[in-house]
Design a protein around this motif. Structure first.
Motif, short mmCIF file in Angstrom:
data_model
loop_
_atom_site.label_atom_id
_atom_site.label_comp_id
_atom_site.label_asym_id
_atom_site.label_seq_id
_atom_site.Cartn_x
_atom_site.Cartn_y
_atom_site.Cartn_z
N THR A 134 0.80 -1.25 0.12
CA THR A 134 0.03 0.00 -0.09
C THR A 134 0.85 1.29 0.08
O THR A 134 0.78 2.15 -1.00
CB THR A 134 -0.83 -0.19 1.34
OG1 THR A 134 -1.52 -1.42 1.20
CG2 THR A 134 -1.97 1.04 1.32
N THR A 135 1.96 1.24 0.80
CA THR A 135 2.78 2.35 0.97
C THR A 135 3.52 2.58 -0.59
O THR A 135 3.81 3.86 -0.94
CB THR A 135 3.98 1.96 1.95
OG1 THR A 135 3.26 1.71 3.34
CG2 THR A 135 4.89 3.38 2.15
N GLY A 162 -8.85 -1.52 8.07
CA GLY A 162 -8.10 -0.63 7.89
C GLY A 162 -7.39 -0.31 6.56
O GLY A 162 -6.71 0.66 6.40
N ALA A 163 -7.41 -1.32 5.62
CA ALA A 163 -6.60 -1.32 4.58
C ALA A 163 -7.28 -0.34 3.57
O ALA A 163 -6.42 0.63 3.14
CB ALA A 163 -6.81 -2.65 3.80
N GLU A 165 -8.94 2.51 4.25
CA GLU A 165 -8.68 3.78 4.92
C GLU A 165 -7.09 4.03 4.64
O GLU A 165 -6.78 5.29 4.32
CB GLU A 165 -8.81 3.76 6.42
CG GLU A 165 -10.29 3.72 6.87
CD GLU A 165 -10.77 2.35 7.06
OE1 GLU A 165 -10.18 1.40 6.60
OE2 GLU A 165 -11.96 2.23 7.22
N GLN A 166 -6.20 3.34 4.74
CA GLN A 166 -5.01 3.41 4.57
C GLN A 166 -4.68 4.03 3.19
O GLN A 166 -3.90 4.86 2.69
CB GLN A 166 -4.09 2.21 4.73
CG GLN A 166 -2.65 2.30 4.85
CD GLN A 166 -1.92 1.19 4.93
OE1 GLN A 166 -2.42 -0.06 4.97
NE2 GLN A 166 -0.25 1.17 4.85
N LEU A 167 -5.25 3.26 2.23
CA LEU A 167 -5.06 3.76 0.70
C LEU A 167 -5.95 5.11 0.37
O LEU A 167 -5.30 5.94 -0.18
CB LEU A 167 -5.73 2.71 -0.12
CG LEU A 167 -5.39 2.56 -1.69
CD1 LEU A 167 -3.97 2.57 -1.77
CD2 LEU A 167 -6.13 1.94 -2.59
N GLU A 169 -5.97 7.68 2.49
CA GLU A 169 -5.13 8.53 3.09
C GLU A 169 -3.91 8.83 2.05
O GLU A 169 -3.69 9.98 2.01
CB GLU A 169 -4.50 8.05 4.66
CG GLU A 169 -5.03 8.48 5.76
CD GLU A 169 -4.60 7.68 7.03
OE1 GLU A 169 -3.31 7.43 6.97
OE2 GLU A 169 -5.29 7.40 7.66
N TRP A 170 -3.56 7.87 1.36
CA TRP A 170 -2.48 7.94 0.27
C TRP A 170 -3.31 8.50 -0.72
O TRP A 170 -2.64 9.67 -1.20
CB TRP A 170 -2.07 6.87 -0.03
CG TRP A 170 -0.80 6.27 0.76
CD1 TRP A 170 -0.66 5.15 1.41
CD2 TRP A 170 0.41 6.88 0.94
NE1 TRP A 170 0.64 5.15 2.27
CE2 TRP A 170 1.09 5.90 1.84
CE3 TRP A 170 1.15 7.81 0.18
CZ2 TRP A 170 2.41 6.38 2.16
CZ3 TRP A 170 2.39 8.27 0.58
CH2 TRP A 170 3.15 7.50 1.48
N ASP A 208 -4.36 -2.21 -5.41
CA ASP A 208 -3.71 -2.79 -3.97
C ASP A 208 -4.58 -4.23 -3.96
O ASP A 208 -5.62 -4.40 -4.17
CB ASP A 208 -4.01 -1.94 -2.91
CG ASP A 208 -3.32 -2.27 -1.67
OD1 ASP A 208 -2.47 -3.10 -1.73
OD2 ASP A 208 -3.84 -1.55 -0.71
N GLU A 301 9.60 5.80 4.45
CA GLU A 301 8.32 5.70 4.50
C GLU A 301 7.39 6.84 3.89
O GLU A 301 6.33 6.86 3.87
CB GLU A 301 7.88 5.61 6.00
CG GLU A 301 8.36 4.37 6.82
CD GLU A 301 7.88 4.26 8.02
OE1 GLU A 301 6.90 3.43 8.24
OE2 GLU A 301 8.32 5.05 8.94
#
Ligand SMILES: Nc1nc2c(ncn2[C@@H]2O[C@H](COP(=O)(O)OP(=O)(O)OP(=O)(O)O)[C@@H](O)[C@H]2O)c(=O)[nH]1
Ligand SMILES: [Mg+2]
Length: 326
Positions: A134-135, A162-163, A165-167, A169-170, A208, A301
């Motif tokens: 994801t990062t 949370g996956a 949401e994480q994407l 955010e990116w 992803d 990161e």
């Protein structure tokens, strides 16, 4: 002029920030590797069996991989013989040369994304959990967006809490649109995403996927299903399937790469967390034992911390201090 001096000259003309990124990212590997190599050279005046044995250990500790190391030492021996090299200090330059040769192996290394001539370019990201998929998508989205392209992210990881949401955010961080669907099947989200990409003329789509450790058959079935959906909406896609690997996992990563290679067509590797390991030699092992080129490396990161893999910068980053201590 040896390979090392060639690289050095090259980088004196290059964008400083670019070279520094590799410098910093490879700091841990370099500290271990170069200082050991310098010690070895000081200890052994002449190149003898004991020298080769110790060199072998140093290379294996840097995670270059046993088979690659054996191949490398053979090449080195042949060259020492052919060029009548006697002292260990003369061998240091040759080591740099041979590392380059082992990576390139007379092939033209293509490390750029294979962009589609027409319609959206689809890049699928796979890899076990926590490696940095994801990062990497976030960082790559940032890079491609800066080139003026329209980028869409698809949250095909519908498994981990949370996956999505994480994407997202990116997506915000890089001003890219994200397609997601809660509690859905990955293939169904990907379907929706690709339809949107086609309709709204996106240039690049980054997908992803979940990194859960499943058994091989499940993983194979799931990837097959995903690939089928992708190919149905955009013929010849995915244009790239990038396997994300964590450099800190060392030789385990090589095994992962081999397993993934057996179940799907991997076109390139993204090696993440190179900044967090002293085992940066893994780059050479991957190419030598898996045969897939490393296309990108993760050196931190933040969104700026992804680089197209460049073997010349990599080797220079690894041996820089060897030159300073000469
Ligand atoms: N130092 C460093 N950390 C990284 C790098 N790439 C990723 N990370 C970190 O590694 C952790 C895991 O990254 P993710 O992108 O969530 O990994 P993932 O493969 O998507 O994980 P799952 O979705 O759980 O399968 C995060 O804390 C990232 O910030 C890198 O190049 N360097
Ligand atoms: Mg993820």
């Amino acid at each position: 002029m040896g390979m090392f001096d060639k690289f050095k000259n090259l980088f004196q003309k290059e964008n400083k920030e670019e070279v520094e990124k590799y410098d910093v990212g490879l700091e841990k590997t370099r500290k271990e590797f170069t200082s050991k190599l310098n010690l070895l050279t000081m200890k052994h005046n002449r190149i003898d069996e004991a020298y080769y044995e110790e060199l072998e250990d140093i290379l294996i500790e840097a995670d270059i991989g046993v088979n690659t190391v054996i191949h490398f030492i053979d090449q080195l021996r042949a060259r020492v013989k052919k060029e009548n090299i006697v002292t260990a200090s003369d061998l240091k330059e040759i080591i740099v040369d041979e590392m380059f040769i082992i990576y390139v192996q007379n092939q033209i290394i293509v490390n750029k994304i294979n962009y589609s001539q027409e319609g959206p370019t689809v890049v699928l990201f796979v890899g076990v959990n926590g490696v940095g998929k994801t990062t990497t998508i976030g960082k790559l989205a940032y890079q491609i967006k800066q080139q003026g392209k329209k980028v869409l992210l698809i949250a095909g990881d519908t498994f981990r809490a949370g996956a999505v949401e994480q994407l997202m955010e990116w997506g915000e961080r890089t001003s890219c649109d994200v397609v997601y669907k809660m509690e859905a099947d990955p293939a169904s989200v990907i379907y929706d995403g690709l339809e949107k990409a086609k309709k709204e003329s996106y240039d690049v789509v980054l997908i992803d996927t979940a990194g859960r450790l499943q058994n091989k058959v499940n993983l194979m079935n799931e990837l097959e299903k995903i690939n089928k959906v992708i190919g149905k909406i955009i013929p010849n896609a995915p244009h790239e399937t990038l396997l994300v690997m964590d450099a800190t996992t060392g030789q385990n990563g090589i095994q992962q790469a081999k397993s993934f290679q057996e179940i799907t067509n991997i076109t390139g590797i993204v090696l993440t967390k190179l900044d967090g390991t002293a085992k940066g030699g893994i780059v050479l092992a991957i190419k030598d034992s898996v045969g897939i080129p490393v296309k990108y490396v993760g050196l931190g990161e933040k969104k700026e911390d992804l680089r197209v893999f460049d073997i010349e910068k990599y080797i220079y980053g690894l041996f820089k201090e060897m030159d300073e201590e000469k």
